[in-house]
Design a protein around this motif. Structure first.
Motif, PDB file in Angstrom:
ATOM      1  N   ILE A   1       0.873  -1.173   0.000  1.00  0.00           N
ATOM      2  CA  ILE A   1       0.000   0.000   0.000  1.00  0.00           C
ATOM      3  C   ILE A   1       0.908   1.219   0.000  1.00  0.00           C
ATOM      4  O   ILE A   1       1.470   1.607   1.028  1.00  0.00           O
ATOM      5  CB  ILE A   1      -0.936   0.007   1.220  1.00  0.00           C
ATOM      6  N   ASP A   2       1.120   1.794  -1.187  1.00  0.00           N
ATOM      7  CA  ASP A   2       1.976   2.974  -1.321  1.00  0.00           C
ATOM      8  C   ASP A   2       1.175   4.213  -0.969  1.00  0.00           C
ATOM      9  O   ASP A   2       0.055   4.400  -1.452  1.00  0.00           O
ATOM     10  CB  ASP A   2       2.512   3.093  -2.745  1.00  0.00           C
ATOM     11  N   LEU A   3       1.789   5.069  -0.159  1.00  0.00           N
ATOM     12  CA  LEU A   3       1.080   6.253   0.323  1.00  0.00           C
ATOM     13  C   LEU A   3       1.853   7.537   0.020  1.00  0.00           C
ATOM     14  O   LEU A   3       3.082   7.583   0.112  1.00  0.00           O
ATOM     15  CB  LEU A   3       0.844   6.149   1.832  1.00  0.00           C
ATOM     16  N   PHE A   4       1.099   8.555  -0.346  1.00  0.00           N
ATOM     17  CA  PHE A   4       1.613   9.894  -0.627  1.00  0.00           C
ATOM     18  C   PHE A   4       1.180  10.773   0.540  1.00  0.00           C
ATOM     19  O   PHE A   4      -0.009  10.855   0.851  1.00  0.00           O
ATOM     20  CB  PHE A   4       1.004  10.381  -1.943  1.00  0.00           C
TER      21      PHE A   4
ATOM     22  N   GLU B   1       0.647   9.980 -12.345  1.00  0.00           N
ATOM     23  CA  GLU B   1       0.735   9.626 -10.929  1.00  0.00           C
ATOM     24  C   GLU B   1      -0.093  10.579 -10.070  1.00  0.00           C
ATOM     25  O   GLU B   1      -0.804  10.158  -9.157  1.00  0.00           O
ATOM     26  CB  GLU B   1       2.202   9.638 -10.473  1.00  0.00           C
ATOM     27  N   ILE B   2      -0.027  11.870 -10.364  1.00  0.00           N
ATOM     28  CA  ILE B   2      -0.813  12.857  -9.617  1.00  0.00           C
ATOM     29  C   ILE B   2      -2.298  12.686  -9.923  1.00  0.00           C
ATOM     30  O   ILE B   2      -3.149  12.710  -9.027  1.00  0.00           O
ATOM     31  CB  ILE B   2      -0.359  14.288  -9.962  1.00  0.00           C
ATOM     32  N   GLY B   3      -2.615  12.508 -11.202  1.00  0.00           N
ATOM     33  CA  GLY B   3      -4.013  12.412 -11.627  1.00  0.00           C
ATOM     34  C   GLY B   3      -4.733  11.187 -11.115  1.00  0.00           C
ATOM     35  O   GLY B   3      -5.966  11.181 -11.046  1.00  0.00           O
TER      36      GLY B   3
ATOM     37  N   ALA C   1      -2.016  23.746  -7.111  1.00  0.00           N
ATOM     38  CA  ALA C   1      -0.585  23.975  -7.327  1.00  0.00           C
ATOM     39  C   ALA C   1      -0.038  23.146  -8.490  1.00  0.00           C
ATOM     40  O   ALA C   1       0.999  23.475  -9.071  1.00  0.00           O
ATOM     41  CB  ALA C   1       0.192  23.661  -6.051  1.00  0.00           C
ATOM     42  N   ASN C   2      -0.754  22.058  -8.813  1.00  0.00           N
ATOM     43  CA  ASN C   2      -0.286  21.167  -9.880  1.00  0.00           C
ATOM     44  C   ASN C   2      -1.246  21.139 -11.076  1.00  0.00           C
ATOM     45  O   ASN C   2      -1.390  20.115 -11.751  1.00  0.00           O
ATOM     46  CB  ASN C   2      -0.087  19.752  -9.324  1.00  0.00           C
ATOM     47  N   ALA C   3      -1.840  22.291 -11.347  1.00  0.00           N
ATOM     48  CA  ALA C   3      -2.751  22.411 -12.489  1.00  0.00           C
ATOM     49  C   ALA C   3      -2.041  22.145 -13.813  1.00  0.00           C
ATOM     50  O   ALA C   3      -2.687  21.877 -14.829  1.00  0.00           O
ATOM     51  CB  ALA C   3      -3.388  23.802 -12.509  1.00  0.00           C
TER      52      ALA C   3
END
Length: 306
Positions: free
Chosen positions: A119-122, A176-178, A195-197
């Motif tokens: 379970i990878d977490l950000f 990855e962000i999306g 911030a990451n638009a």
């Protein structure tokens, strides 16, 4: 070849790197440009007729291999189980000092898991307190060894509220962000997506998921801990933890220690971020992706010539 066909092939090529067939809707979501649905469907059918892509059930793939669909369906079922566990993990970790947001990342955020999946977490932390938060959380992770649950707590990517924008801008980081699945911290993830638009330059059809995140709750102990370290002492401890951790990871990389997936361990660190870099994974993946797209386009041109 028309731009829309190139775009479809490039999207399928990206997910093919992960042996992951995708649906018509998913292809459209991850296209690098906006198109009319009718134009998109025409191009998709044209590529099918030309046998440049293949369709099994509702899934599209570059390879004429039905096993990929079996693999995906099994992976999706396994992911459902792990996502439920991840939600419980998020409920625990949000209670830690200076933690402001938690999201599922990695393959699980793409709704895929197998028997070896973690379970990878950000994690998003408070400004200038990333290293205190990370250290406390990783001390806790060490204790999960005792109950064999360490794979549920792979907190491998941290940023803080001071630097919410991801510096590396590529199709890889955009996807990855999306595809992050925010679990905790609806307010901070709204700021994060703002911030990451820039990711809309790569995947303009993809909407960010904020509704999945709960409002981050706090507790008396968390508030007390933060109150005690919201001063110069806290600044000094955070800087010290950063230096100690960076030194330890540099040593691991130098000694070519590997993780349980067999990749050489590496981590990139800074005051406002901590992120994995196993054998420069991102650059290698992007090189493979560009090579695969190039081969596909050459194959298409060759088919036209004959």
């Amino acid at each position: 070849m028309s731009e829309i066909k190139e775009d479809i092939l490039a999207t399928l090529a990206y997910f093919d790197l992960f042996n992951y067939p995708i649906t018509r809707g998913e292809i459209y979501l991850f296209l690098q440009n906006k198109y009319d649905y009718e134009v998109f469907d025409d191009a998709l059918n044209c590529l099918l007729k030309g046998e440049l892509i293949h369709m099994f059930d509702k899934f599209y793939t570059l390879r004429n291999d039905h096993y990929l669909i079996v693999r995906r369906n099994e992976g999706n079922k396994k992911a459902e189980e792990l996502i439920k566990i991840a939600e419980k993990v998020g409920n625990i970790l949000i209670r830690f000092p200076y933690v402001r947001g938690i999201a599922i990342s990695g393959s699980l955020s793409k709704n895929y898991a197998d028997e070896d999946s973690d379970i990878d977490l950000f994690i998003i932390t408070a400004k200038n307190r990333l290293w205190i938060a990370r250290t406390v959380m990783h001390v806790f992770k060490k204790l999960t060894f005792l109950v064999n649950k360490e794979d549920y707590f792979c907190m491998n990517y941290y940023i803080d509220e001071h630097q919410l924008e991801i510096v590396e801008k590529s199709i890889y980081t955009a996807i990855e962000i999306g595809t992050l699945i925010p679990l905790q911290g609806d307010v901070v993830f709204e700021k994060f997506y703002t911030a990451n638009a820039w990711i809309r330059n790569f995947i303009p059809n993809k909407n960010m998921r904020i509704a999945t995140a709960k409002r981050a709750k706090t507790s008396f102990l968390k508030r007390l801990f933060e109150l005690l370290l919201n001063n110069r002492l806290g600044n000094a401890i955070d800087n010290m933890m950063m230096k100690i951790t960076a030194s330890r990871w540099l040593k691991k990389t130098y000694q070519k220690k590997v993780n349980h997936h067999g990749a050489i361990m590496g981590m990139t660190t800074g005051k406002h971020y901590s992120k994995p870099d196993p054998e420069n994974f991102q650059n290698k993946l992007l090189a493979r992706y560009e090579n695969k797209v190039s081969q596909l386009l050459q194959r298409y041109e060759s088919s036209l010539a004959h």
